[in-house]
Write an enzyme that holds these catalytic residues in place. Structure first.
Site, PDB file in Angstrom:
ATOM      1  CG  ASP A  66      -1.841   1.143   1.322  1.00  0.00           C
ATOM      2  OD1 ASP A  66      -2.274   1.623   0.266  1.00  0.00           O
ATOM      3  OD2 ASP A  66      -2.150   1.573   2.449  1.00  0.00           O
ATOM      4  CG  ASP A  68      -1.897   7.223   1.511  1.00  0.00           C
ATOM      5  OD1 ASP A  68      -1.100   8.149   1.294  1.00  0.00           O
ATOM      6  OD2 ASP A  68      -2.896   6.983   0.806  1.00  0.00           O
ATOM      7  CE  LYS A 215     -19.074   6.422   5.303  1.00  0.00           C
ATOM      8  NZ  LYS A 215     -20.008   5.252   5.301  1.00  0.00           N
ATOM      9  CB  ILE A 218     -13.946  12.771   6.578  1.00  0.00           C
ATOM     10  CG1 ILE A 218     -13.942  13.415   7.973  1.00  0.00           C
ATOM     11  CG2 ILE A 218     -12.682  11.952   6.350  1.00  0.00           C
ATOM     12  CD1 ILE A 218     -12.688  14.194   8.302  1.00  0.00           C
ATOM     13  CG  ASP A 220     -17.439  16.099   0.280  1.00  0.00           C
ATOM     14  OD1 ASP A 220     -17.653  15.111  -0.460  1.00  0.00           O
ATOM     15  OD2 ASP A 220     -18.341  16.835   0.719  1.00  0.00           O
ATOM     16  CB  VAL A 221     -11.036  16.181   2.972  1.00  0.00           C
ATOM     17  CG1 VAL A 221      -9.565  16.581   2.996  1.00  0.00           C
ATOM     18  CG2 VAL A 221     -11.847  17.121   3.858  1.00  0.00           C
ATOM     19  CG  HIS A 222      -9.799  11.422   1.726  1.00  0.00           C
ATOM     20  ND1 HIS A 222      -8.498  11.012   1.886  1.00  0.00           N
ATOM     21  CD2 HIS A 222     -10.304  11.577   2.977  1.00  0.00           C
ATOM     22  CE1 HIS A 222      -8.213  10.916   3.173  1.00  0.00           C
ATOM     23  NE2 HIS A 222      -9.295  11.251   3.857  1.00  0.00           N
ATOM     24  CG  ASP A 347      -2.381   2.022   6.744  1.00  0.00           C
ATOM     25  OD1 ASP A 347      -2.294   2.012   5.506  1.00  0.00           O
ATOM     26  OD2 ASP A 347      -3.242   2.666   7.366  1.00  0.00           O
TER      27      ASP A 347
END
Length: 499
Positions: A66, A68, A215, A218, A220-222, A347
């Protein structure tokens, strides 16, 4: 001591002088400090790789990663950014009160692995047996009294039908959501802050709506890529050295991440260098894990360096190319990389590892950055002495409970009170609100249970691989079951590592 049936108690108790008056005799228990150096020297090396299941690197031909918090790590500044942007989205787009701007991100408030009761708006830690750790239930920024928790749940047990689903989500009647992603730390903190604001100002609200709005904010930030365009502090703990070691030993490598290519490319340029793609045989971005591991419908799509999506059918996964989406079944068909010769690191225990180990037989490695901090705490003299005496008190209580006379019961109650105080102190050493990521007092956490099931090995960072040669076999410690006598020498992972 022997008159009370404690002739063996002194063997497990260190550095403590305890004098009490019992009904028949004076208990003056003095324990030698001779054992202190032995216990204190059993320090755990924070750079150790720990095994849940026996696995030999000699059998591994392909390594997957992965991105991140596996290849790349971020400072808390990124979490602060996510929190601030999501908070402002709630205010600007969901019409939440302006007063929420008074709240700043608190990096040490929550830990990973917590459960959130969506309908009751409660954040809590649950153990491997579905029991709530009393004292770790929070409504907003304040703890909920134990009596209130017990009244709400008719005890401290959470029934299976309301626990989070397989991926830790709140869906299909499950009212609990488990936060397993390191990126979920700002989400939990924002939920707690908004709950706190509503309660302080006596605002009536629907907890389910709040959870969904936070939710969505959050998310939307991504989705909008706001955090991917912003400046962030990115570092890799010797990631380049690990990748170079694997490459020089002829290992195949691939990357499967949910992050977009531009974000990954900038990070890997910083960590590894502009030629980072030369180290990987396959690179897949925006994979949409865990759907990537189960949905057979999404085909791979090639992406240019400038982010342009191409429309040609993918017949081969070529080195140096970038692919978007796709699915694991097509990946297996095109590469032939199957079974236990593949080791994948991530992770997120659910999204990264669960399906791979349960359905496809890949070997799995969990990256747990919090592990290094917790090991350093466990290596302190304060923790060692506290845990030694805590175990001693537990042993005393277990044997002493047969004495029912009032004087003995008075002593037992004093020990019970002291034990409870020490358990709280031990919790606070790790995190004042929720304690250790891995334990709820004596039991493993629900997080630990899933970690032991879905990860063959686990470690604080990929850099730990540099301490082992690629012929190394990892053996899990044989710890006695409850009905077994510990007749073999105690084993400790103290870091006896090969270079």
């Amino acid at each position: 001591v022997s008159q009370l049936g404690f002739k063996d108690a002194s063997r497990c108790i260190v550095a403590k002088i305890f004098t009490d008056v019992c009904s028949q005799c004076v208990v003056n228990v003095c324990w030698s400090t001779d054992l202190i150096p032995v216990i204190s020297n059993n320090f755990v090396n924070p750079d150790t790789i720990f095994a849940n299941n026996q696995m030999s690197l000699q059998d591994i031909e392909i390594y997957g990663f992965d991105y991140d918090y596996t290849l790349a790590f971020y400072s808390s500044h990124l979490h602060t950014l996510i929190f601030n942007i999501a908070r402002d989205i709630l205010i600007d787009e969901h019409r939440y009160p302006e007063g929420l701007k008074e709240y700043d991100y608190m990096p040490n408030f929550v830990i990973r692995g917590l459960h959130y009761d969506v309908q009751k708006a409660l954040l809590m830690k649950i153990d491997a047996f579905h029991y709530i750790q009393l004292g770790t239930v929070y409504r907003g920024l304040n703890p909920v009294p134990e009596k209130e928790v017990i009244a709400m749940y008719e005890g401290s047990h959470v029934p299976l039908e309301i626990m989070s689903d397989f991926y830790g989500k709140s869906s299909h009647g499950h009212t609990m959501k488990q936060f397993m992603d390191i990126f979920s730390l700002p989400e939990m903190t924002l939920l707690s802050c908004v709950n706190d604001y509503f309660m302080k100002h006596n605002i009536d609200y629907e907890p389910v709506h709040l959870y969904k709005d936070v939710k969505e904010a959050i998310g939307d930030v991504h989705v909008r890529g706001i955090m991917y365009r912003a400046k962030y502090i990115c570092y890799g703990e010797q990631t380049h050295a690990v990748l170079q070691k694997l490459s020089k030993n002829g290992k195949k490598m691939f990357l499967i991440t949910n992050s977009p290519f531009d974000f990954v490319d900038r990070g890997m340029n910083y960590i590894v260098g502009k030629d980072w793609r030369d180290l990987f045989d396959v690179v897949i971005v925006q994979a949409d894990k865990p759907g990537f591991f189960n949905d057979r419908r999404k085909p791979f799509r090639r992406v240019t360096d400038k982010g342009v999506l191409l429309w040609d059918r993918i017949h081969h996964l070529e080195k140096g190319q970038i692919y978007k989406q796709g699915n694991l079944y097509e990946f297996l068909r095109l590469t032939g990389w199957r079974g236990s010769k593949v080791l994948y690191f991530g992770d997120h225990i659910y999204s990264d590892l669960a399906d791979l180990t349960l359905k496809h037989g890949w070997r799995t490695g969990a990256i747990i950055p919090e592990l290094r901090k917790e090991i350093k705490i466990m290596n302190t003299e304060e923790y060692v002495h506290t845990m030694t005496w805590l175990q001693a008190l537990t042993g005393l209580l277990e044997q002493m409970q047969v004495h029912r006379d009032p004087a003995s019961q008075t002593v037992i109650q004093q020990w019970i009170n002291e034990r409870e105080e020490m358990r709280l102190q031990t919790k606070d050493i790790f995190n004042a609100q929720f304690g250790s990521l891995f334990r709820t007092y004596h039991n493993p956490t629900y997080f630990s249970r899933r970690l032991s099931r879905f990860a063959d090995i686990y470690m604080p960072s990929l850099s730990c691989l540099l301490n082992y040669d690629l012929q190394h076999t990892f053996y899990p410690r044989r710890t006695p079951l409850q009905h077994e006598s510990p007749i073999w020498p105690e084993q400790t992972s103290t870091g006896d590592l090969s270079s």
